[in-house]
Design a protein around this motif. Structure first.
Motif, short mmCIF file in Angstrom:
data_model
loop_
_atom_site.label_atom_id
_atom_site.label_comp_id
_atom_site.label_asym_id
_atom_site.label_seq_id
_atom_site.Cartn_x
_atom_site.Cartn_y
_atom_site.Cartn_z
N ARG A 90 0.87 -1.42 -0.08
CA ARG A 90 0.00 0.10 -0.15
C ARG A 90 0.61 1.31 0.02
N THR A 91 2.16 1.08 0.33
CA THR A 91 2.93 2.28 0.14
C THR A 91 3.21 2.58 -1.22
N GLU A 92 2.99 1.70 -1.99
CA GLU A 92 3.28 2.04 -3.64
C GLU A 92 2.08 1.50 -4.42
N VAL A 93 1.20 0.94 -3.86
CA VAL A 93 0.07 0.89 -4.97
C VAL A 93 -1.36 0.86 -4.00
N ASN A 94 -2.32 1.70 -4.70
CA ASN A 94 -3.73 1.62 -4.01
C ASN A 94 -4.42 0.80 -4.45
N PRO A 95 -4.88 -0.26 -3.70
CA PRO A 95 -5.66 -1.33 -4.29
C PRO A 95 -6.76 -1.03 -5.08
N VAL A 96 -7.43 0.02 -5.06
CA VAL A 96 -8.61 0.32 -5.88
C VAL A 96 -8.01 0.40 -7.23
N TYR A 97 -6.74 1.25 -7.39
CA TYR A 97 -6.08 1.42 -8.69
C TYR A 97 -5.85 -0.11 -9.07
N ALA A 98 -5.24 -0.99 -8.41
CA ALA A 98 -4.99 -2.32 -8.80
C ALA A 98 -5.92 -3.05 -9.23
N VAL A 99 -7.17 -2.93 -8.74
CA VAL A 99 -8.47 -3.77 -9.29
C VAL A 99 -8.78 -3.10 -10.42
N LEU A 159 -6.37 -4.31 -13.36
CA LEU A 159 -6.42 -5.69 -13.51
C LEU A 159 -8.00 -5.96 -14.21
N SER A 160 -8.68 -5.11 -13.92
CA SER A 160 -10.19 -5.31 -14.52
C SER A 160 -10.33 -4.80 -15.84
N SER A 161 -9.45 -3.97 -16.35
CA SER A 161 -9.57 -3.35 -17.34
C SER A 161 -9.73 -4.21 -18.60
N GLU A 162 -10.51 -3.89 -19.62
CA GLU A 162 -10.69 -4.64 -20.97
C GLU A 162 -9.30 -5.28 -21.49
N ARG A 163 -8.42 -4.25 -21.64
CA ARG A 163 -6.84 -4.56 -22.13
C ARG A 163 -6.35 -5.83 -21.43
N VAL A 164 -6.38 -5.42 -19.95
CA VAL A 164 -5.46 -6.36 -19.26
C VAL A 164 -6.14 -7.88 -19.13
N GLN A 165 -7.71 -7.68 -19.16
CA GLN A 165 -8.36 -8.99 -19.13
C GLN A 165 -7.98 -9.78 -20.37
N THR A 171 3.82 -7.08 -15.80
CA THR A 171 4.28 -5.74 -15.25
C THR A 171 2.97 -4.88 -15.06
N VAL A 172 2.97 -4.10 -14.07
CA VAL A 172 1.72 -3.11 -13.76
C VAL A 172 2.35 -1.84 -13.73
N PRO A 173 1.80 -0.83 -14.60
CA PRO A 173 2.12 0.42 -14.72
C PRO A 173 1.89 1.23 -13.19
N LYS A 174 3.03 1.81 -12.49
CA LYS A 174 2.65 2.32 -11.29
C LYS A 174 2.74 3.71 -11.26
N PRO A 175 1.87 4.67 -11.71
CA PRO A 175 1.77 6.07 -11.62
C PRO A 175 2.05 6.44 -10.14
N PRO A 176 2.41 7.75 -9.99
CA PRO A 176 2.61 8.20 -8.51
C PRO A 176 1.35 7.99 -7.83
N LEU A 177 1.77 7.39 -6.44
CA LEU A 177 0.66 7.15 -5.49
C LEU A 177 -0.35 8.32 -5.56
N ALA A 178 -0.15 9.35 -5.38
CA ALA A 178 -1.04 10.79 -5.43
C ALA A 178 -2.01 10.33 -6.59
N ASP A 201 -4.29 7.74 -5.78
CA ASP A 201 -5.29 7.98 -4.74
C ASP A 201 -6.40 8.67 -5.48
N VAL A 202 -6.23 9.88 -6.50
CA VAL A 202 -7.09 10.46 -7.16
C VAL A 202 -8.10 9.75 -7.86
N TYR A 203 -7.50 8.84 -8.53
CA TYR A 203 -8.17 7.72 -9.27
C TYR A 203 -9.33 7.07 -8.24
N ALA A 204 -8.73 6.45 -7.01
CA ALA A 204 -9.55 5.82 -6.11
C ALA A 204 -10.70 6.86 -5.64
#
Length: 111
Positions: free
Chosen positions: A20-29, A32-38, A62-69, A72-75
């Motif tokens: 959670r210090t690097e990836v917001n779980p809502v962003y990860a879900v 991973l749920s996006s059409e492209r990744v599915q 690999t999962v792209p990791k935008p800045p945590l901020a 968090d805006v996405y979440a």
């Protein structure tokens, strides 16, 4: 689903718990749920009767990791949209109930 409770996982299930210090779980879900990744995940499936992912292949993904901020805006936006959807569902239920009542009174000749 987010929980701190203990639970049991079947041998055919993997638990993905992001740092959670690097990836917001809502962003990860969301990612991973996006059409492209599915589509990519479906292409990685092995087996004929019931396709399954091999954990080693999933770990190499690999999962792209935008800045945590930014994550968090996405979440926050996802939460706002979910809240708006709940309000709209309640309003639609109220309209359905009002229409059913009106419909019933109309056929009973009470209008």
């Amino acid at each position: 689903m987010e929980t701190d409770e203990r639970f049991c996982i079947n041998q055919s299930v993997a638990l993905v718990r992001p740092d959670r210090t690097e990836v917001n779980p809502v962003y990860a879900v969301g990612y991973l749920s996006s059409e492209r990744v599915q589509s990519i995940l479906k292409g990685m499936g092995k087996g004929n009767a019931l396709a399954h992912l091999q954990i080693t292949e999933l770990a190499r993904m690999t999962v792209p990791k935008p800045p945590l901020a930014t994550q968090d805006v996405y979440a926050c936006r996802v939460s706002e949209i979910a809240s708006a959807r709940r309000v709209m569902r309640r309003q639609a239920d109220m309209l359905d109930s009002a229409f059913a009542s009106l419909h019933q009174r109309a056929f009973a000749g009470a209008l």
